[in-house]
Design an enzyme around this catalytic site. Structure first.
Site, mmCIF file in Angstrom:
data_model
loop_
_atom_site.group_PDB
_atom_site.id
_atom_site.type_symbol
_atom_site.label_atom_id
_atom_site.label_comp_id
_atom_site.label_asym_id
_atom_site.label_seq_id
_atom_site.Cartn_x
_atom_site.Cartn_y
_atom_site.Cartn_z
ATOM 1 N N GLU A 189 -22.759 -12.965 74.745
ATOM 2 C CA GLU A 189 -21.478 -13.077 74.055
ATOM 3 C C GLU A 189 -20.973 -11.669 73.788
ATOM 4 O OE1 GLU A 189 -19.738 -13.830 69.706
ATOM 5 O OE2 GLU A 189 -21.323 -15.234 70.271
ATOM 6 N N CYS A 198 -16.122 -12.165 65.752
ATOM 7 C CA CYS A 198 -15.893 -12.165 67.193
ATOM 8 C C CYS A 198 -14.859 -13.199 67.591
ATOM 9 C CB CYS A 198 -17.202 -12.392 67.945
ATOM 10 S SG CYS A 198 -18.103 -13.862 67.420
#
Length: 523
Positions: A257, A296
């Protein structure tokens, strides 16, 4: 004396090393804790996890491991006040923002304890029904899912030291796979305390949980071919992870990620005064300010109809002007600090980069932080930028500022909005706010290929939707392209990463002797 965050490997806490790093309070600059340099005996520690932790976990059924997770939740809940104190000091977050991390961790663990309990006494997962390989239908193929024969190494980012760890560890431990956690050094204190509390409880078998707090040197060198790796962090570091021999040559399964230029779209129908317009403005402000924009999943690009550009800018700016920034110990402060001076400088540099093409719509830079020395505190006021003609934007679609910063982009029509959304080159999440259900459904279909999650908000779910940036354990988390190409969570789907799918080809009579407590698994 400030605490030293020892490494825990091979079933034992290690002593202090000569090389140390001091963790600092991002508001006051006070020393909080120390971490060491490279860990000793990584290879032996990893072998211990594989040889002791894995067999002990896999001797339990899925239901037993689910019950174990439920008990871990109780340990964390019993110590939550200490976690809030650590989060405030080490991450510079308000209590509300700390809750996103700490309560999110407990909720996710509890969720996997609950759904894992549905597997009850199962010791094997059957994937689908047998396929017939012979005309007489006696020779068959049954796919099964077996836990990987190694460990799970988590290399985590600084922004979620609690949830970022447990959202990975919950499905790993439920799968019967031992865990080694390498938290980001700058905010490692909270992860370390949680691990220490769980280890002290004796709930987990020896080798099931290990932690390396300091340097990451040698971590990937210690990985074996049956291990799995999950990384959350920058795209540059992700590239190094992918090129490491463990991944490139030994085929260690890796989940990545990375950076994500998430967008939120105000639908063409959502004019000022509509419920969806107000919902959009409120959500954008929340996304910019929660954890000081250090999520994020935060909205980095806000796509709005050109005709609404000024109205959105005015409404968002008015709300941002009411946000108090400073020391989270002051109850009047709504938004705390960035996690470090390094991150502070990174945000300032990123802002300067985006200002090369974007206009400044709102900045609180002239206001001093509350109860904090601006020369010391890593506080950045929320900043709204804008590019009236979104077609002209380039840097905004390429550079992420990981802080309380978002950029308005004007679009011509619905098709143009979706085209601009794709220019993020793959994101964790896109959200759409509209009262036109048919258009939102078409937009979702178009956005799905470049986003890990599409969050659709209309007035009827205005009070119940879970939020653009909130990651729910029932939904997948991850995204294609720039976002890293990974996938986590998603209910039972998360277990797939920690299992190998194998085809068993045999007589039907042989397959009947598979464990009687096997469960037919559906992701």
């Amino acid at each position: 004396m400030i605490p030293y965050l020892n490494n825990y490997l091979g079933g034992a806490w290690q002593g202090a090393t000569s090389a140390t790093t001091t963790l600092l309070d991002p508001v006051t600059g006070a020393a909080l804790a120390q971490v060491g340099g490279p860990a000793d005996g990584l290879a032996a520690g990893f072998d211990f996890a594989r040889s002791h932790g894995a067999p002990a976990l896999q001797a339990m059924s899925y239901g037993q491991r689910a019950a174990m997770l439920g008990e871990v939740v109780k340990v964390l809940q019993a110590n939550r006040e200490a976690y809030y104190d650590i989060s405030l000091a080490n991450s510079g977050t308000t209590k509300a923002d700390s809750a996103v991390d700490i309560e999110g961790a407990c909720f996710t663990l509890g969720y996997y304890a609950k759904i894992g309990a549905t597997l009850d006494s199962s010791s094997l997962l059957l994937d689908g029904s047998p396929a017939m390989l012979s005309k007489d239908q006696l020779f068959q193929s049954q796919h099964v899912l077996a836990p990987v024969r190694g460990l799970a190494l988590f290399i985590n980012a600084f922004n979620f030291p609690a949830w970022g760890f447990w959202e990975k560890a919950a499905p790993a431990l439920l799968s019967g796979v031992p865990v080694v956690i390498k938290p980001a050094t700058v905010t490692a204190w909270l992860t370390h305390r949680m691990v220490a509390d769980v280890l002290a409880s004796g709930l987990l078998p020896a080798g099931a949980l290990s932690i390396v707090c300091g340097s990451s040197a040698g971590l990937m060198d210690a990985l074996g071919p049956f291990d799995v790796l999950s990384f959350t962090g920058s795209a540059d570091t992700a590239a190094l992870v992918r090129s490491h021999r463990a991944v490139a040559r030994n085929s260690v399964r890796a989940n990545i990620e990375a950076d994500s230029l998430n967008c939120s779209i105000l639908g063409p129908d959502a004019i000022p005064g509509s419920a969806e317009f107000d919902l959009y403005v409120n959500e954008l402000v929340r996304e910019m300010t929660t954890k000081s924009g250090q999520r994020c999943t935060a909205v980095r690009r806000a796509l709005v109809p050109a005709a609404c550009y000024d109205a959105v800018a005015e409404a968002v700016s008015a709300k941002l002007a009411q946000v108090t920034v400073g020391n989270p110990r002051n109850l009047d402060v709504r938004m705390g600090a960035l996690v470090s001076r390094e991150q502070f400088e990174s945000v300032q540099s990123g802002l300067a980069t985006l200002r090369g093409e974007a206009e400044l719509l709102h900045s609180g830079a002239g206001r001093e932080p509350v109860d904090a020395d601006p020369a010391v505190a890593c506080c950045v006021a929320p900043t709204l930028l804008g590019v009236r003609e979104g077609e002209q934007a380039k840097l905004v679609n390429e550079h992420e500022v990981f802080g309380p910063v978002s950029t308005l982009l004007g679009y011509r029509d619905g098709a143009h909005a979706l085209a601009l959304a794709h220019r993020g080159h793959g994101s964790l999440v896109a959200s759409v706010f509209s009262g036109d259900h048919a258009w939102m459904a078409r937009a979702a279909t178009e956005l799905a290929g470049s986003h890990g999650r599409v969050h659709l908000v209309s007035a009827d779910v205005g009070k119940t939707h879970t939020g653009h940036g909130n990651v729910m354990p029932a939904s997948v988390h991850g995204g294609p392209g720039r976002a890293g190409g990974g996938e986590e969570l998603g209910g039972m789907r998360a277990l797939g990463f920690y299992h190998r799918r194998t085809a068993l080809q045999a007589s039907a009579a042989t397959l009947q002797h598979l464990p009687q407590n096997a469960t037919r698994w559906n992701s």
